[in-house]
Design an enzyme around this catalytic site. Structure first.
Site, PDB file in Angstrom:
ATOM      1  N   CYS A   1       0.817  -1.224   0.000  1.00  0.00           N
ATOM      2  CA  CYS A   1       0.000   0.000   0.000  1.00  0.00           C
ATOM      3  C   CYS A   1       0.848   1.270   0.000  1.00  0.00           C
ATOM      4  O   CYS A   1       0.329   2.354  -0.256  1.00  0.00           O
ATOM      5  CB  CYS A   1      -0.924   0.015   1.212  1.00  0.00           C
ATOM      6  SG  CYS A   1      -1.970  -1.425   1.304  1.00  0.00           S
TER       7      CYS A   1
ATOM      8  N   HIS B   1      -3.632   7.040   3.253  1.00  0.00           N
ATOM      9  CA  HIS B   1      -3.968   5.745   2.653  1.00  0.00           C
ATOM     10  C   HIS B   1      -5.379   5.367   3.112  1.00  0.00           C
ATOM     11  O   HIS B   1      -5.709   5.470   4.294  1.00  0.00           O
ATOM     12  CB  HIS B   1      -2.950   4.694   3.096  1.00  0.00           C
ATOM     13  CG  HIS B   1      -3.318   3.306   2.675  1.00  0.00           C
ATOM     14  ND1 HIS B   1      -3.732   3.015   1.397  1.00  0.00           N
ATOM     15  CD2 HIS B   1      -3.363   2.133   3.369  1.00  0.00           C
ATOM     16  CE1 HIS B   1      -4.009   1.720   1.313  1.00  0.00           C
ATOM     17  NE2 HIS B   1      -3.795   1.173   2.494  1.00  0.00           N
TER      18      HIS B   1
ATOM     19  N   ASN C   1     -10.119  -0.399   0.291  1.00  0.00           N
ATOM     20  CA  ASN C   1      -8.662  -0.290   0.273  1.00  0.00           C
ATOM     21  C   ASN C   1      -8.145  -0.797  -1.076  1.00  0.00           C
ATOM     22  O   ASN C   1      -8.264  -1.981  -1.370  1.00  0.00           O
ATOM     23  CB  ASN C   1      -8.097  -1.119   1.432  1.00  0.00           C
ATOM     24  CG  ASN C   1      -6.587  -1.050   1.535  1.00  0.00           C
ATOM     25  OD1 ASN C   1      -5.915  -0.547   0.639  1.00  0.00           O
ATOM     26  ND2 ASN C   1      -6.053  -1.587   2.628  1.00  0.00           N
TER      27      ASN C   1
HETATM   28  O1  UT7 Z   1      -3.620  -1.512   3.618  1.00  0.00           O
HETATM   29  C1  UT7 Z   1      -2.902  -2.251   4.550  1.00  0.00           C
HETATM   30  C2  UT7 Z   1      -3.273  -1.932   5.873  1.00  0.00           C
HETATM   31  N1  UT7 Z   1      -4.411  -2.658   6.349  1.00  0.00           N
HETATM   32  C3  UT7 Z   1      -5.067  -2.154   7.329  1.00  0.00           C
HETATM   33  O2  UT7 Z   1      -4.747  -1.067   7.709  1.00  0.00           O
HETATM   34  C4  UT7 Z   1      -6.169  -2.926   8.029  1.00  0.00           C
HETATM   35  C5  UT7 Z   1      -6.027  -2.725   9.487  1.00  0.00           C
HETATM   36  N2  UT7 Z   1      -7.014  -3.401  10.308  1.00  0.00           N
HETATM   37  C6  UT7 Z   1      -8.324  -3.049  10.315  1.00  0.00           C
HETATM   38  O3  UT7 Z   1      -8.749  -2.201   9.559  1.00  0.00           O
HETATM   39  C7  UT7 Z   1      -9.217  -3.713  11.330  1.00  0.00           C
HETATM   40  O4  UT7 Z   1      -8.436  -4.438  12.231  1.00  0.00           O
HETATM   41  C8  UT7 Z   1     -10.281  -4.650  10.710  1.00  0.00           C
HETATM   42  C9  UT7 Z   1     -11.326  -3.809  10.006  1.00  0.00           C
HETATM   43  C10 UT7 Z   1      -9.646  -5.607   9.737  1.00  0.00           C
HETATM   44  C11 UT7 Z   1     -10.980  -5.426  11.805  1.00  0.00           C
HETATM   45  O5  UT7 Z   1     -11.549  -4.558  12.763  1.00  0.00           O
HETATM   46  P1  UT7 Z   1     -11.371  -4.866  14.337  1.00  0.00           P
HETATM   47  O6  UT7 Z   1     -12.124  -3.848  15.053  1.00  0.00           O
HETATM   48  O7  UT7 Z   1      -9.885  -4.968  14.568  1.00  0.00           O
HETATM   49  O8  UT7 Z   1     -12.129  -6.236  14.474  1.00  0.00           O
HETATM   50  P2  UT7 Z   1     -11.554  -7.658  14.944  1.00  0.00           P
HETATM   51  O9  UT7 Z   1     -10.624  -8.192  13.924  1.00  0.00           O
HETATM   52  O10 UT7 Z   1     -11.066  -7.536  16.338  1.00  0.00           O
HETATM   53  O11 UT7 Z   1     -12.874  -8.498  14.953  1.00  0.00           O
HETATM   54  C12 UT7 Z   1     -13.906  -8.246  15.878  1.00  0.00           C
HETATM   55  C13 UT7 Z   1     -15.004  -9.263  15.680  1.00  0.00           C
HETATM   56  C14 UT7 Z   1     -14.492 -10.695  15.640  1.00  0.00           C
HETATM   57  O12 UT7 Z   1     -15.459 -11.497  16.251  1.00  0.00           O
HETATM   58  P3  UT7 Z   1     -15.203 -12.096  17.727  1.00  0.00           P
HETATM   59  O13 UT7 Z   1     -13.935 -12.877  17.621  1.00  0.00           O
HETATM   60  O14 UT7 Z   1     -15.066 -10.876  18.587  1.00  0.00           O
HETATM   61  O15 UT7 Z   1     -16.418 -12.888  17.966  1.00  0.00           O
HETATM   62  C15 UT7 Z   1     -14.449 -11.024  14.168  1.00  0.00           C
HETATM   63  O16 UT7 Z   1     -14.593 -12.382  13.904  1.00  0.00           O
HETATM   64  O17 UT7 Z   1     -15.621  -9.040  14.414  1.00  0.00           O
HETATM   65  C16 UT7 Z   1     -15.620 -10.248  13.649  1.00  0.00           C
HETATM   66  N3  UT7 Z   1     -15.520  -9.928  12.248  1.00  0.00           N
HETATM   67  C17 UT7 Z   1     -16.580  -9.647  11.477  1.00  0.00           C
HETATM   68  N4  UT7 Z   1     -17.903  -9.616  11.755  1.00  0.00           N
HETATM   69  C18 UT7 Z   1     -18.730  -9.287  10.735  1.00  0.00           C
HETATM   70  C19 UT7 Z   1     -14.395  -9.817  11.499  1.00  0.00           C
HETATM   71  N5  UT7 Z   1     -14.722  -9.486  10.237  1.00  0.00           N
HETATM   72  C20 UT7 Z   1     -16.077  -9.387  10.205  1.00  0.00           C
HETATM   73  C21 UT7 Z   1     -16.995  -9.069   9.199  1.00  0.00           C
HETATM   74  N6  UT7 Z   1     -18.298  -9.029   9.496  1.00  0.00           N
HETATM   75  N7  UT7 Z   1     -16.608  -8.782   7.922  1.00  0.00           N
END
Ligand code: UT7
Length: 345
Positions: free
Chosen positions: A132, A272, A302
């Site tokens: 990225c 970004h 993204n």
């Molecule tokens: O370009 C390169 C750089 N990339 C980035 O900058 C991405 C950086 N990371 C992020 O943007 C975030 O970490 C995410 C958007 C990917 C995830 O958000 P989060 O607030 O960190 O959520 P999480 O991964 O902690 O997930 C929270 C919950 C989980 O459920 P449990 O384990 O708490 O029951 C996930 O399984 O949300 C669940 N989950 C979803 N639920 C519905 C993860 N993806 C989804 C989804 N829909 N698509």
């Protein structure tokens, strides 16, 4: 005798006795594929919801390239628009740099396909891979070639068909990414507006946070790698998030410091476009107002190396950025890599 007015910022490039050479961005262009994939569409294929995606990321929809539309096609269309704005013909281009993690094929480079599609017969061409952060890496490399008098006209393109490396069964990642391309034409325009500084950084100790395990020399393609879904990107979202905020903040501050600029002097911050919460956190810690931040990830998700190129094009075409404005670009990506640039538009 009237005193010479104090310049409103420092131009670090002018320190190096470049005899008036200035790298201007004379053209910008972007292209996104026609097909729109909304959060509601995704609700039908994985266990997710528009509400979750919007609140956790700020993404509403993304674009998906057609089967027969390759990264080089997206790149070529963005480049044609940038060349048109610059009033530059393909034959005048000296160098084409394509930043991508989704090349048409492992080799030859996507830049060579773009060279052929544009008809830029004189141009040297190569790809660069900084995920990225590729667009900032690209403009820094491009400007070094211009400053060193090697080339006068460089085309830098960030282009991705991420839909081909996204695991559409993995809700953690498939909701985040989209396809598209952004391009700039960089030229020597003595004593003119231009790129003031660019910062690049990397930390290979955190390579595992965001990667595609197979398809390279470490783990070549085999039936096993396909069965294990190893040709898709994998990400530790939480750790990536934390690192993104910190690295973007560090890069942005360093770019501002080099130009002796305060954030309040920046007209438009183009971060970004990965996650609205990352953008807000970086903006807040930099002291930027919501008004200064340019955001279009709600419509494209993204797009990795294409992200800030598309955003710059939209910021210019929408009138958010005007001639003479100061722009801060700041990026972060797999590698880990990061970067920032200050441009006097
Ligand atoms: O370009 C390169 C750089 N990339 C980035 O900058 C991405 C950086 N990371 C992020 O943007 C975030 O970490 C995410 C958007 C990917 C995830 O958000 P989060 O607030 O960190 O959520 P999480 O991964 O902690 O997930 C929270 C919950 C989980 O459920 P449990 O384990 O708490 O029951 C996930 O399984 O949300 C669940 N989950 C979803 N639920 C519905 C993860 N993806 C989804 C989804 N829909 N698509």
């Amino acid at each position: 005798m009237s005193a010479t007015p104090k310049p409103k910022f420092k131009n670090p490039r002018a320190q190096h006795n470049f005899q008036g050479r200035t790298v201007s961005i004379t053209g910008v262009g972007s292209y996104v594929p026609a097909k729109v994939l909304t959060n509601h569409d995704l609700e039908k294929s994985v266990e997710t919801s528009d509400e979750w995606i919007m609140s956790r990321t700020g993404i509403k929809e993304r674009r998906i390239a057609a089967k027969d539309e390759f990264t080089s096609d997206l790149a070529t269309k963005a480049a044609q628009r940038a060349l048109k704005m610059a009033g530059v013909t393909p034959e005048q281009v000296d160098l084409i740099i394509v930043a991508t993690i989704t090349p048409d094929m492992p080799f030859p480079s996507t830049a060579c396909f773009v060279q052929q599609k544009l008809g830029a017969r004189r141009a040297a061409a190569f790809d660069l891979e900084a995920a990225c952060s590729g667009f900032i890496y690209g403009i820094e490399i491009g400007q070094q070639f211009i400053m060193s008098r090697t080339y006068d006209t460089v085309l830098v393109i960030g282009a991705e068909k991420l839909s081909t490396i996204v695991d559409w069964q993995d809700r953690n990642t498939c909701v985040l990414f989209g396809d598209g391309a952004g391009a700039v034409v960089m030229q020597n325009r003595p004593n003119s507006h231009g790129l003031l500084t660019a910062v690049m950084g990397a930390d290979g100790t955190k390579a595992d946070l965001l990667h595609m395990p197979a398809g390279g020399s470490r783990c070549p393609a085999s039936q096993e790698t396909v069965d294990a879904r190893m040709h898709y990107l994998r990400m530790d979202g939480k750790e990536t998030f934390k690192n993104a905020v910190q690295a973007m903040l560090t890069a942005a501050k360093e770019a501002l410091r080099r130009c002796e600029l305060d954030i309040s002097q920046i007209n438009c911050v183009i971060p970004h476009q990965a996650n609205r919460r990352i953008i807000n956190a970086v903006g807040e810690r930099l002291g930027a107002t919501t008004d200064q931040l340019f955001v279009n990830l709600d419509r494209y998700g993204n797009t990795s190396a294409a992200s800030v190129g598309i955003a710059l094009d939209e910021a210019v075409s929408s009138g958010k950025v005007k001639r003479g404005d100061l722009i801060l670009l700041v990026v972060f990506g797999a590698g880990l890599t990061w970067g920032a640039a200050v441009i006097e538009w």
